[in-house]
Scaffold this motif. Sequence first.
Motif, PDB file in Angstrom:
ATOM      1  N   SER A 248      20.813 110.736  89.423  1.00 27.07           N
ATOM      2  CA  SER A 248      19.466 110.899  89.174  1.00 27.07           C
ATOM      3  C   SER A 248      19.374 112.334  89.966  1.00 27.07           C
ATOM      4  CB  SER A 248      18.617 109.882  90.303  1.00 27.07           C
ATOM      5  OG  SER A 248      18.693 108.628  89.833  1.00 27.07           O
ATOM      6  N   LYS A 254      17.291 115.024  85.831  1.00 27.12           N
ATOM      7  CA  LYS A 254      15.985 115.115  86.902  1.00 27.12           C
ATOM      8  C   LYS A 254      14.936 116.066  86.076  1.00 27.12           C
ATOM      9  CE  LYS A 254      14.882 117.323  91.405  1.00 27.12           C
ATOM     10  NZ  LYS A 254      13.912 118.529  90.869  1.00 27.12           N
ATOM     11  N   ARG A 539      17.713 101.251  95.416  1.00 24.44           N
ATOM     12  CA  ARG A 539      17.382 102.568  94.803  1.00 24.44           C
ATOM     13  C   ARG A 539      16.317 103.338  95.599  1.00 24.44           C
ATOM     14  NH1 ARG A 539      16.258 103.570  88.520  1.00 24.44           N
ATOM     15  NH2 ARG A 539      16.467 105.457  89.376  1.00 24.44           N
ATOM     16  N   GLU A 543      17.631 106.997  96.503  1.00 25.27           N
ATOM     17  CA  GLU A 543      17.035 107.889  95.684  1.00 25.27           C
ATOM     18  C   GLU A 543      15.711 108.470  95.810  1.00 25.27           C
ATOM     19  OE1 GLU A 543      17.738 107.101  91.621  1.00 25.27           O
ATOM     20  OE2 GLU A 543      19.406 105.444  92.160  1.00 25.27           O
ATOM     21  N   GLU A 623      11.643 103.704  85.198  1.00 23.09           N
ATOM     22  CA  GLU A 623      13.298 103.625  84.599  1.00 23.09           C
ATOM     23  C   GLU A 623      13.473 102.112  84.681  1.00 23.09           C
ATOM     24  OE1 GLU A 623      16.304 106.593  85.969  1.00 23.09           O
ATOM     25  OE2 GLU A 623      14.417 107.660  86.899  1.00 23.09           O
TER      26      GLU A 623
END
Length: 951
Positions: A248, A254, A539, A543, A623
Amino acid sequence: AHILEHSVLCGSRKYPVKEPFVELMKGSLNTFLNAMTYPDKTCYPVASTNLKDFYNLVDVYLDAVFYPNLTEYTFLQEGWHYEVDPQTKEFSYKGVVFNEMKGAYSDPEDMHDDLCRRSLYPDTSYGLDSGGDPLEIPTLSYQEFLDFHKKYYHPSNSFIFFYGDDDPERRLALMEEWLAPFGLASIDSLPQAQMRFDEPRYIEYMYQAGEQDQPKAYAAVNWALRGHGNVLHAMQASILFHILTGTSASPLRKALIESGLGEDLAGFGYSEELLQTAFSVGLKGVEPTNVREVEKLIFSTLEALAREGIEKDAIEASLNTIEFALREKNTGRYPRGLAVMLEALNEWLYNQDPIEALAFAGPLEKTKKAYADNPRLFSELIDELLVGNTHRTTVVLLPSPDANKAREEAEKAMLDKARMAFSDAELAQIMRATDELRRLQDTPDSPEALATIPVLSLEDIPKEAPVLPSELLLLTETPQEGGTVAQGKQSAMDARRSETASSAFYHELATGGIVYLDLGFSFAKLESRLLPYVSLLGRLLLEMGTDKESYVQLIQRIGINTGGIRSTSVSASRWDSREPSPWFFLRAKALPEKAESLADILIDILTGARFDNPERLRQIVLEEKAQAEAMLVPAATRMVSLRLRSRFNPADWASERLYGIEHLFFLRSLAQKIESDWPSVLADIEDVRRAILVRDNLIVNVTTDRATLNSCIPALRRIVKALSPERAHVTSGTRSARNSWIHEAISACDPASVSKPAAETLELPAQVNSVGMILPLWNSKAPAGAWLVVTKFLDTTYLWEQVRVIGGAYGGYSNLDLASGLLLLLSYRDPNIERTLDVYRNVAAFLKTCSVPPEEIQKSIIGTIGDIDAYQLPDAKGFNALMNTLTGYTQEARQQIRDSILAASPDDFRHLGALIEEALGTSMTGVLGAPDRIEQALHALPAPLERLSMY
């Protein structure tokens, strides 16, 4: 080629049975048994950890490939044939591969990837669909089919590969016997190289979208790259494309995700599998008017990276990640030897050195040196391979409510034309051929033919259930005298215990010097409304960044210092109760010298993750939503299975909200709520964090060798100490176990208090269906391991023959969960609904009346043992040992199940048949398919019926 892949496994010279492949499935300990068709090769791999079994498999497969029977009826069954309705004389196409590919053409993501690849090689056979376009499959004649085998299935055109610790002299002697009868032949089997494009090309296609859908397009830019023969170039390219899109934080990925032009990446990525390598990247979930903007963004980003350079940490992270993966060689459930074979073929097939293809250390070190000497190495590669490369295409897949209709009309026109061309005599001959095919399908193999298949005996099967090494681990401040940090063997692991704070377990296994660390957090006391957030939590932690660094910096730091950190959420059934065992895991791996760095990263994630960036959260949710929607067709059977199980089993009730249809609906709603009510979303996520990520909920699991473990203990202690010891400042909804989702799940799945629909349909654009039926076998409190033998037999006889061979579906099978007592009957890429349900309803009668010879029971016993003794790498062994403990699946229980399997008898077939017959009254049916197909089958579905649109 695809039809041959199926057909050569349908009887051969030495093994004249209808389905040697199925006979091997029944009675083998195989760890892999299948075949795969690629655009320029077909592979027939087998694998087993039992040497006798392995050479049995090799013998059957060699005879199948070089000496198949290839009868016309095999071609009709596996490829295609006409079926004629006796009353209306209406024509239709049937065939296993025909329906398999209809399923493939219902999956827009798979379709887009294939079109992207084919677009680069339009003047070669790579420009065609190697699986078979369903509109082209019926143009293949039986003679063309035979000619293809005669030309290409010759040893001179084969690549023969062994992997393992068996005697190489035995291998060579065996192959000498097989190859000696053949002479040398000159076979031109590879496609020609595509002439390079002078200028880029733009291509549009249509895919089926529901009329209620928001119209979303797929758009990707695709490049043809170099040929084979230079392993240094191949290494540099693989690292470059990981830098660009591998995580990511990767700059191209990105830029695409943050643009808001789409919801998730599209394109097939970096491919080394064809004569010319390729790269493909883009976005899905794009407004059709914005597809050209995606193309522009890709090039503006690449041009900037080529001109201004790539951030050093991004390069260092990818170099370490690639090196770790190459050295670890973790192939999951997939046997390592098969992965090595496919890597070797990436060069070997194209007349290059297969050993050089595997020797990664030299090219990797040269790449590191080249980068050290020239920090612009990868920027210059962007310019050379991508920006300045005119051999590229932009492929756009646009939504249309009429795409399937156009294909169906084309198919109907083909059938009408064929019908008009046939005389009455020819029509009668077609009907006789169909009847004869059905007769052959219904006729069992003779005992003499079945006796030709080599099988193991029960004496070849280990009687003891495998023991996974497991010990309690003490993470106290002061180790026991003498430095002992682990104590208590398997019995300690298997004892029923209350899960206390900072429980820890150790599994002593040879891991090649790698530390595998699992941090588990119970979410048993979470509120029901917060449950769907758990599968997002990983996530969000990994992230979204921390108090100390952005998400890009965090991901790069993970890449530089570890072999990766991933998350998974598990809701499993306990073996000693109906309650779920729910755990959220962070699963990490690193080299011992990086243990402290790994601990620092995990502490920062667990104590300092920031969730207050609505735009970044929205990107992650979109996503996840796009990925969940993309899985509806390829994972249709899994979705139907989970949906049905969730109505009967509390653990699956949770899994449905973590990964199933309910989770997809949650993600769709959450994407909107982030924009309309961000404060409440943030409050929910913070509630989840406070309720789960505390020391009280923690369990630590370590898999490595003893010396490495001792060196890592200080790092493990720091992680435990860093966590908050109790649930402080928890909002009212998450404090009490009385509000836990488990109570709602148990109530929802209680057959005495909840009325369930008898059937549910999940409707979406698809050309084929997935059909499921669930049967609760609750009248037996302790399902017998022998029932697994019965379902193994059921899968490889009745369901295989009725759902796949006769019904034309790609697959039909059962799934019996002994922990919950639930039996599922499932089909995959199935042209039928009513017929398949009739097959399911007759399962009980089949089991109660079938006469199973002792040798067939023995085969199914062996095959069942092969299933439960699954191939596992060390990290999987350590994790599964932990899950056995958390679910109360003791060594004693495992041995009891094994003993029951080994003692299976005809009485078990009749007993399970009687239980299934009784369970039909409380069964539930699930169908995923197109609304028009479901509408036609409504009369066959039991009431009450719920219909759910997936649009």
